[in-house]
Write an enzyme that holds these catalytic residues in place. Structure first.
Site, mmCIF file in Angstrom:
data_model
loop_
_atom_site.group_PDB
_atom_site.id
_atom_site.type_symbol
_atom_site.label_atom_id
_atom_site.label_comp_id
_atom_site.label_asym_id
_atom_site.label_seq_id
_atom_site.Cartn_x
_atom_site.Cartn_y
_atom_site.Cartn_z
ATOM 1 C CD GLU A 20 29.886 13.725 -10.237
ATOM 2 O OE1 GLU A 20 29.654 13.180 -9.140
ATOM 3 O OE2 GLU A 20 29.335 13.388 -11.301
ATOM 4 C CG HIS A 54 34.671 5.986 -12.700
ATOM 5 N ND1 HIS A 54 34.798 7.330 -13.021
ATOM 6 C CD2 HIS A 54 35.053 5.888 -11.399
ATOM 7 C CE1 HIS A 54 35.209 7.995 -11.953
ATOM 8 N NE2 HIS A 54 35.387 7.147 -10.954
ATOM 9 C CE1 TYR A 86 36.388 6.252 -6.378
ATOM 10 C CE2 TYR A 86 37.323 5.800 -8.555
ATOM 11 C CZ TYR A 86 36.459 6.514 -7.745
ATOM 12 O OH TYR A 86 35.668 7.500 -8.297
ATOM 13 C CG ASP A 94 28.413 11.073 -6.416
ATOM 14 O OD1 ASP A 94 27.643 12.001 -6.723
ATOM 15 O OD2 ASP A 94 28.896 10.274 -7.253
ATOM 16 C CG ASP A 147 26.468 13.608 -10.476
ATOM 17 O OD1 ASP A 147 26.791 13.264 -9.328
ATOM 18 O OD2 ASP A 147 26.664 12.900 -11.490
ATOM 19 N NE ARG A 162 32.462 9.715 -7.795
ATOM 20 C CZ ARG A 162 32.251 8.604 -7.110
ATOM 21 N NH1 ARG A 162 33.142 7.627 -7.111
ATOM 22 N NH2 ARG A 162 31.152 8.459 -6.398
ATOM 23 C CD GLU A 172 31.292 11.346 -12.398
ATOM 24 O OE1 GLU A 172 31.297 10.694 -11.332
ATOM 25 O OE2 GLU A 172 30.277 11.520 -13.083
ATOM 26 C CG HIS A 191 27.109 3.710 -8.580
ATOM 27 N ND1 HIS A 191 26.519 3.362 -9.768
ATOM 28 C CD2 HIS A 191 27.798 4.847 -8.850
ATOM 29 C CE1 HIS A 191 26.841 4.255 -10.712
ATOM 30 N NE2 HIS A 191 27.622 5.158 -10.175
ATOM 31 C CG HIS A 214 24.351 8.421 -15.238
ATOM 32 N ND1 HIS A 214 24.737 7.147 -14.956
ATOM 33 C CD2 HIS A 214 25.052 9.212 -14.383
ATOM 34 C CE1 HIS A 214 25.634 7.158 -13.957
ATOM 35 N NE2 HIS A 214 25.826 8.407 -13.601
ATOM 36 C CG ASP A 251 -2.003 -1.049 1.149
ATOM 37 O OD1 ASP A 251 -2.251 -1.557 0.044
ATOM 38 O OD2 ASP A 251 -2.563 -1.388 2.205
ATOM 39 C CG HIS A 306 27.507 11.201 -16.187
ATOM 40 N ND1 HIS A 306 26.519 12.067 -15.795
ATOM 41 C CD2 HIS A 306 28.183 10.895 -15.045
ATOM 42 C CE1 HIS A 306 26.583 12.245 -14.480
ATOM 43 N NE2 HIS A 306 27.595 11.565 -13.999
HETATM 44 N N1 GLY Z 1 26.204 10.241 -8.983
HETATM 45 C C1 GLY Z 1 26.460 9.272 -9.953
HETATM 46 C C2 GLY Z 1 27.551 9.671 -10.823
HETATM 47 O O1 GLY Z 1 28.355 10.492 -10.442
HETATM 48 O O2 GLY Z 1 27.657 9.255 -11.938
HETATM 49 MN MN MN Z 2 28.073 11.795 -8.848
HETATM 50 MN MN MN Z 3 28.355 11.807 -12.078
#
Ligand code: GLY
Ligand code: MN
Ligand code: MN
Length: 436
Positions: free
Chosen positions: A405, A347, A385, A257, A268, A403, A381, A240, A358, A36, A351
């Site tokens: 960003e 990575h 790591y 992040d 972001d 990181r 970003e 993530h 994204h 619910d 993006h």
């Molecule tokens: N927050 C997800 C990324 O930085 O792609």
């Molecule tokens: Mn991010």
């Molecule tokens: Mn990002």
């Protein structure tokens, strides 16, 4: 500030559609969280971009024929009893004026009306392949038209992907969209500052998550653009991570992040800072490499450079830095060719950013990285790591995740960093944290 011109968004898409075609764009659907109770509703970004309408159970149809282009909305009908439980519904009668569509009907009419709207239409644009149920409904509607061909009606013969039109349109932001994304980035930047000011060893990660959401809400942002990542210590190495449930320890770095949405438009931002306010020697050394890499990447954001130019600059700086510190051994150019940096930087550098964190839009055109152009918005970003079980490096480096960003707008002459208000140099972070 002028708002988003959703009517113009529809008009532009209609202009770019081939003649005798229909585009069908459904809204997002409610999703059950537990019995619910639903997850907070977030409108589908394509649907929002073309309508500005925030209710679920709706479908937008754009129809282009030789003599006419029109937009038809299907939405929930008014229902006094349901509105007592779940809130106001605009209803089809009011939708025409409120949203500027040409016609509106109840969603319950969709299966009857869709075959009528597809009669004598050649091509149907949709996000084919992204939702099986919708694919089936659209195909059923086409089949219904086919049943009537002996009356002289012709049925659609083309199923066209809407992405090349709609998502390329979304990729270039209007000034109203840039204003919203600037607001989102500024609010999130202040929230990151708050987190740096408030953190104390002994707190749990989710407490910082809560502080960030509180700050964004108090500045007018209803939702986050994605689930915040608050990773302390070795959790910062999980790209993530969003359990956000561990205790923060003295000596940890914390990677946050987090970015809010303003009127569905995302920010972001990532910052990494020491829980006790001072970077230790190893943290400082790796942090400086990531920062130098990020600055080198941002420098590459300008019209005419290709999308991958920031990533190439970042890889160069990170690889050189890891060699200088002894985490990698060899010739920098060879290490780059072998992608030897990947165990530490796995990575890409960013993006597109927009309604979706994204965001949509192709990254390559005919197999080549596309050129950046004014109005595009992207993140830069980089990160390093060092996994706890990375036995190739000295123990002192292990478990450090960093990181940084920012959100970067491509301008006519270069770029603008929308998230610049949150400090990122070691000195600036330590000074801010020492002021508490
Ligand atoms: N927050 C997800 C990324 O930085 O792609
Ligand atoms: Mn991010
Ligand atoms: Mn990002």
């Amino acid at each position: 500030m002028p708002g988003i011109n959703f009517g113009l968004n529809r008009q532009t898409l209609l202009q770019n559609m081939v003649n005798n075609s229909v585009a069908i764009i459904p809204s997002a659907a409610l999703k059950v969280r537990n019995r619910d109770c639903e997850f907070p509703f977030r409108q589908d970004s394509d649907f929002f971009y073309l309508s500005g309408f925030t209710e679920d159970d709706a479908v937008l149809v754009l129809r282009k024929t030789d003599d006419k282009s029109e937009s038809i909305l299907f939405c929930q009908s008014k229902n006094k009893e349901m509105e007592i439980w779940t809130g106001f519904r605009l209803g089809p009668d009011a939708a025409v004026d409120a949203l500027g569509v040409d016609r509106a009907f109840a969603t319950s009419e969709l299966s009857k009306c869709l075959p009528e709207l597809l009669a004598d239409i050649q091509s149907v644009y949709a996000l084919w392949g992204s939702d099986k149920e919708w694919d089936q409904k659209f195909i059923q509607a086409i089949e219904q038209v086919k049943l009537k061909v002996r009356t002289g009606i012709t049925a659609p013969t083309g199923m066209l992907a809407i992405e090349p039109l709609l998502h390329e349109q979304r990729l270039i932001k209007s000034s109203a969209e840039i204003d919203l994304m600037t607001q989102a980035a500024q609010i999130s930047a202040q929230a990151h500052i708050k987190a740096m000011q408030l953190v104390k060893p002994g707190m749990f990660e989710y407490m910082l998550e809560g502080e960030i959401r509180h700050h964004c809400a108090m500045q007018g942002s209803r939702f986050d653009a994605y689930t915040s990542i608050v990773g302390s210590g070795e959790n910062a190495c999980i790209l993530h991570y969003n359990n956000n449930d561990e205790k923060i320890h003295d000596g940890d770095l914390i990677l946050i992040d987090a970015g809010c949405e303003v009127n569905h438009y995302a920010s972001d931002i990532t910052r990494t800072f020491p829980a006790n306010g001072t970077f230790n020697t190893e943290q400082r050394a790796l942090y400086q490499i990531v920062l130098d890499a990020q600055l080198a990447g941002i420098e590459q954001v300008k019209p005419g450079n290709n999308y991958n130019a920031p990533h190439e600059a970042v890889v160069q700086v990170i690889t050189q830095g890891l060699v200088d510190l002894g985490l990698l051994k060899g010739e920098v150019s060879e290490l780059i060719a072998q992608e030897a940096y990947k165990p530490f930087f796995m990575h890409k550098t960013g993006h597109w950013l927009g309604l979706d964190v994204h965001d949509v839009g192709a990254y390559k055109i005919k197999g080549q990285w596309r050129d950046l152009q004014a109005g595009m918005l992207l993140t830069v970003e980089p990160g390093i790591y060092v996994a706890v079980d990375e036995l190739t490096v000295d123990e002192k480096w292990r478990g450090i995740g960093i990181r940084i960003e920012d959100d970067i707008l491509v301008t006519d002459t270069g770029h603008k960093v929308l998230s610049k208000d949150v400090p990122k140099s070691i000195d600036a972070i330590e000074t801010l944290m020492a002021a508490q």
